[in-house]
Design an enzyme around this catalytic site. Structure first.
Site, PDB file in Angstrom:
ATOM      1  N   ASP A  38      -6.798 -14.818   0.389  1.00 19.78           N
ATOM      2  CA  ASP A  38      -8.065 -13.947   0.740  1.00 19.78           C
ATOM      3  C   ASP A  38      -8.420 -13.486  -0.756  1.00 19.78           C
ATOM      4  OD1 ASP A  38      -6.300 -11.855  -0.999  1.00 19.78           O
ATOM      5  OD2 ASP A  38      -5.270 -11.024   1.002  1.00 19.78           O
ATOM      6  N   LYS A  60     -11.320 -10.467   3.576  1.00 20.20           N
ATOM      7  CA  LYS A  60     -11.558  -9.533   4.379  1.00 20.20           C
ATOM      8  C   LYS A  60     -11.768  -8.311   3.672  1.00 20.20           C
ATOM      9  CE  LYS A  60      -7.715  -9.786   6.800  1.00 20.20           C
ATOM     10  NZ  LYS A  60      -7.332 -10.951   7.472  1.00 20.20           N
ATOM     11  N   MET A 173      -6.261   1.747  -0.794  1.00 21.02           N
ATOM     12  CA  MET A 173      -7.606   1.921  -0.224  1.00 21.02           C
ATOM     13  C   MET A 173      -8.041   3.222   0.096  1.00 21.02           C
ATOM     14  SD  MET A 173      -6.265  -0.808   2.787  1.00 21.02           S
ATOM     15  CE  MET A 173      -4.809  -0.339   2.736  1.00 21.02           C
TER      16      MET A 173
HETATM   17  N1  SAH Z   1      -1.041  -6.544  -0.496  1.00 21.17           N
HETATM   18  C1  SAH Z   1      -1.588  -5.703  -1.535  1.00 21.17           C
HETATM   19  C2  SAH Z   1      -2.269  -4.577  -0.950  1.00 21.17           C
HETATM   20  C3  SAH Z   1      -3.475  -5.230  -0.109  1.00 21.17           C
HETATM   21  S1  SAH Z   1      -4.432  -3.750   0.473  1.00 21.17           S
HETATM   22  C4  SAH Z   1      -0.563  -5.150  -2.405  1.00 21.17           C
HETATM   23  O1  SAH Z   1       0.747  -5.594  -2.339  1.00 21.17           O
HETATM   24  O2  SAH Z   1      -1.010  -4.893  -3.636  1.00 21.17           O
HETATM   25  C5  SAH Z   1      -5.779  -3.560  -0.620  1.00 21.17           C
HETATM   26  C6  SAH Z   1      -5.723  -2.417  -1.667  1.00 21.17           C
HETATM   27  O3  SAH Z   1      -4.670  -2.655  -2.685  1.00 21.17           O
HETATM   28  C7  SAH Z   1      -6.881  -2.233  -2.296  1.00 21.17           C
HETATM   29  O4  SAH Z   1      -7.929  -1.400  -1.703  1.00 21.17           O
HETATM   30  C8  SAH Z   1      -6.255  -1.500  -3.494  1.00 21.17           C
HETATM   31  O5  SAH Z   1      -5.812  -0.182  -3.127  1.00 21.17           O
HETATM   32  C9  SAH Z   1      -4.980  -2.059  -3.808  1.00 21.17           C
HETATM   33  N2  SAH Z   1      -5.114  -3.079  -4.734  1.00 21.17           N
HETATM   34  C10 SAH Z   1      -5.013  -4.464  -4.820  1.00 21.17           C
HETATM   35  N3  SAH Z   1      -5.064  -5.034  -5.844  1.00 21.17           N
HETATM   36  C11 SAH Z   1      -5.481  -4.105  -6.656  1.00 21.17           C
HETATM   37  C12 SAH Z   1      -5.643  -3.928  -8.262  1.00 21.17           C
HETATM   38  N4  SAH Z   1      -5.689  -5.072  -9.130  1.00 21.17           N
HETATM   39  N5  SAH Z   1      -5.899  -2.846  -8.784  1.00 21.17           N
HETATM   40  C13 SAH Z   1      -6.006  -1.875  -8.019  1.00 21.17           C
HETATM   41  N6  SAH Z   1      -5.655  -1.520  -6.923  1.00 21.17           N
HETATM   42  C14 SAH Z   1      -5.339  -2.889  -5.982  1.00 21.17           C
END
Ligand code: SAH
Length: 257
Positions: A38, A60, A173
């Site tokens: 992704d 996505k 998010m």
């Molecule tokens: N599976 C991922 C989350 C996916 S949902 C995890 O465990 O981190 C996507 C959300 O994750 C984004 O909207 C944000 O809130 C967060 N996110 C993912 N990568 C990020 C990053 N490098 N810095 C800040 N927020 C992040």
């Protein structure tokens, strides 16, 4: 003759910095014949792939063109049934707001061997960048990971209960809904002066962070043009944030935490 069945690895790639990959993730990526990733996955993660393997981007991001989940699940199943080793690589941890659970169920139902490889989730990695310990025992008995963007038609978190929980709140998010999150939590009884931090692009070169209050959350996000992907942390543990890493100084001063 029966076909040799393949296997799917659901791989967590961590929050961004390719050094935050686990050794097991690297090994699964290196073993793969096909990689589906992704768009929160750093391109350098793919440096671990064998030359010539098929790499398919199935992004996505909210609001952008996306690959339908059913299509991704069909493709994973099809590749595994054709005998391939497949790495499904996701940002953070595959089972934390990552749809890993849906993919695992679908693949298991098709009789496919699936192995999940945990990754460092953004909700822990992002606060850590500011030195925020999400379960610091002087301040809280735990942490709640919640979405700020409920599934269409879904109820979303019980903000009243969260406001009373005394848990650290880590919102994924959530930046687009910060004003609503603030008003729901304040309505539920959480003090408007509760400290809050927002970290965008945690662990990447483009990382930006702000420390503010629940009251000023939406205003600060707007003023500092913080965008997705970002993590919001709300709770007393934010008081320990390393302000030298959160910009800009005058904002921190006006936030009066
Ligand atoms: N599976 C991922 C989350 C996916 S949902 C995890 O465990 O981190 C996507 C959300 O994750 C984004 O909207 C944000 O809130 C967060 N996110 C993912 N990568 C990020 C990053 N490098 N810095 C800040 N927020 C992040």
């Amino acid at each position: 003759m029966t076909l040799q069945r393949g296997k799917v690895y659901l791989v967590g790639a961590g929050p961004g910095d390719p050094e935050l990959l686990t050794l097991k993730a690297v090994r699964a990526i290196a073993a793969a014949d096909v990689i589906l990733h992704d768009d929160l996955v750093h391109p350098a993660v793919l440096d671990h792939a064998r030359p010539g393997v098929r790499v398919i981007a199935v992004g996505k991001r909210g609001g952008c063109a996306s690959t339908p989940q059913a299509f991704i699940e069909r493709l994973l199943a099809q590749e595994a049934l054709a005998g391939h080793t497949v790495a499904r690589v996701k940002g953070g941890d595959p089972f934390v707001f990552g749809r890993g659970g849906e993919e695992l169920a679908r693949l298991r139902a098709a009789g496919i061997d699936v192995e999940a490889i945990a990754g460092i989730t953004a909700g822990v990695a992002a606060p850590a960048r500011l030195g925020i310990a999400v379960t610091h025992r002087d301040h809280t008995s735990g942490v709640a990971f919640v979405t700020g963007h409920a599934k269409p038609g879904g109820a979303g978190p019980d903000w009243d209960a969260l406001a009373r929980s005394r848990l650290t709140l880590v919102v994924y998010m959530g930046v687009a809904n910060a004003a609503e999150i603030r008003s729901r939590l304040v309505h539920g009884g959480l003090a408007a002066t509760t400290p809050a931090a927002v970290i965008q692009d945690a662990s990447l070169a483009t990382e930006r962070a702000v420390v503010t209050t629940l009251d000023a959350l939406a205003h600060t996000i707007e003023r500092e043009r913080i965008g997705s992907p970002a993590i919001i942390v709300i709770g007393e543990v934010v008081r320990a944030a390393d302000l030298a890493r959160a910009a800009p100084a005058e904002l921190v001063a006006t936030a009066r935490i």
